[in-house]
Design a protein around this motif. Structure first.
Motif, mmCIF file in Angstrom:
data_model
loop_
_atom_site.group_PDB
_atom_site.id
_atom_site.type_symbol
_atom_site.label_atom_id
_atom_site.label_comp_id
_atom_site.label_asym_id
_atom_site.label_seq_id
_atom_site.Cartn_x
_atom_site.Cartn_y
_atom_site.Cartn_z
ATOM 1 N N SER A 85 -0.057 1.596 46.737
ATOM 2 C CA SER A 85 -0.115 1.477 48.204
ATOM 3 C C SER A 85 1.103 1.539 48.982
ATOM 4 C CB SER A 85 -0.660 -0.101 48.292
ATOM 5 O OG SER A 85 -0.685 -0.520 49.614
ATOM 6 N N ILE A 87 1.067 0.266 51.907
ATOM 7 C CA ILE A 87 1.338 -0.939 52.701
ATOM 8 C C ILE A 87 2.549 -1.757 52.480
ATOM 9 C CG2 ILE A 87 0.033 -3.303 53.404
ATOM 10 C CD1 ILE A 87 -2.360 -1.777 52.262
ATOM 11 N N SER A 88 3.140 -2.409 53.485
ATOM 12 C CA SER A 88 4.504 -3.060 53.358
ATOM 13 C C SER A 88 4.293 -4.210 52.597
ATOM 14 C CB SER A 88 4.992 -3.451 54.828
ATOM 15 O OG SER A 88 4.180 -4.590 55.286
ATOM 16 N N TYR A 89 5.236 -4.752 51.714
ATOM 17 C CA TYR A 89 5.317 -5.996 50.992
ATOM 18 C C TYR A 89 4.922 -7.284 51.997
ATOM 19 C CZ TYR A 89 6.704 -10.382 48.375
ATOM 20 O OH TYR A 89 6.772 -11.490 47.628
ATOM 21 N N ARG A 90 5.357 -7.220 53.163
ATOM 22 C CA ARG A 90 5.088 -8.261 54.090
ATOM 23 C C ARG A 90 3.542 -8.471 54.331
ATOM 24 N NH1 ARG A 90 6.063 -13.202 55.351
ATOM 25 N NH2 ARG A 90 7.121 -13.819 57.454
ATOM 26 N N SER A 91 3.167 -7.408 54.657
ATOM 27 C CA SER A 91 1.744 -7.532 54.788
ATOM 28 C C SER A 91 0.696 -7.668 53.741
ATOM 29 C CB SER A 91 1.002 -5.937 55.337
ATOM 30 O OG SER A 91 1.938 -5.471 56.617
ATOM 31 N N GLN A 92 1.123 -7.336 52.340
ATOM 32 C CA GLN A 92 0.520 -7.782 51.288
ATOM 33 C C GLN A 92 0.656 -9.327 51.036
ATOM 34 O OE1 GLN A 92 0.474 -4.613 48.006
ATOM 35 N NE2 GLN A 92 1.862 -3.642 49.405
ATOM 36 N N ALA A 106 3.384 -11.120 46.795
ATOM 37 C CA ALA A 106 2.126 -10.127 46.621
ATOM 38 C C ALA A 106 1.653 -10.098 45.224
ATOM 39 C CB ALA A 106 2.519 -8.900 47.042
#
Length: 115
Positions: A85, A87-92, A106
């Motif tokens: 993915s 998707i940024s770490y912070r978003s996960q 995450a």
């Protein structure tokens, strides 16, 4: 004056195949160490794994000689295309509240060490 010898190695990702490791890089196991309460507290270095100056590490998950490649990837049609993915770490990440601190984690990216 003596110059310190520095290990230099190389890891190459072979298309739809294993990792090719060269340069006499050492290989060993690691496990999650726990305290008396059974809590994960550290990584514990395990025994060294015999390997030569160059070796291949399985990426397909089907080798009968893990962690080394035995060529099975060819027979199972392994596709080594990156599928991670973006998707940024912070978003996960999700926050887990503990008794003294909170852990931002995450889980899909985690070894579940929790320390």
């Amino acid at each position: 004056m003596t110059k310190a010898t520095e290990k230099t190695g190389k890891i190459e990702i072979l298309k739809d195949g294993p990792y090719l490791v060269s340069g006499n890089l050492p290989l060993n196991t690691e496990t999650i160490g726990t305290n008396a309460a059974g809590e994960s507290v550290r990584w514990q270095k395990g025994p060294a794994i015999e390997c030569g100056d160059q070796y291949t590490l399985c990426r397909c998950g089907h080798s009968a000689n893990k962690p080394f490649c035995d060529g099975t990837h060819s027979g199972v049609g392994f596709d080594g295309t990156e599928t991670a993915s973006r998707i940024s770490y912070r978003s996960q990440a999700v926050t887990f509240d503990g008794p003294r601190l909170s852990l931002l984690d995450a889980e899909e990216l985690c070894a579940f060490a929790r320390f």
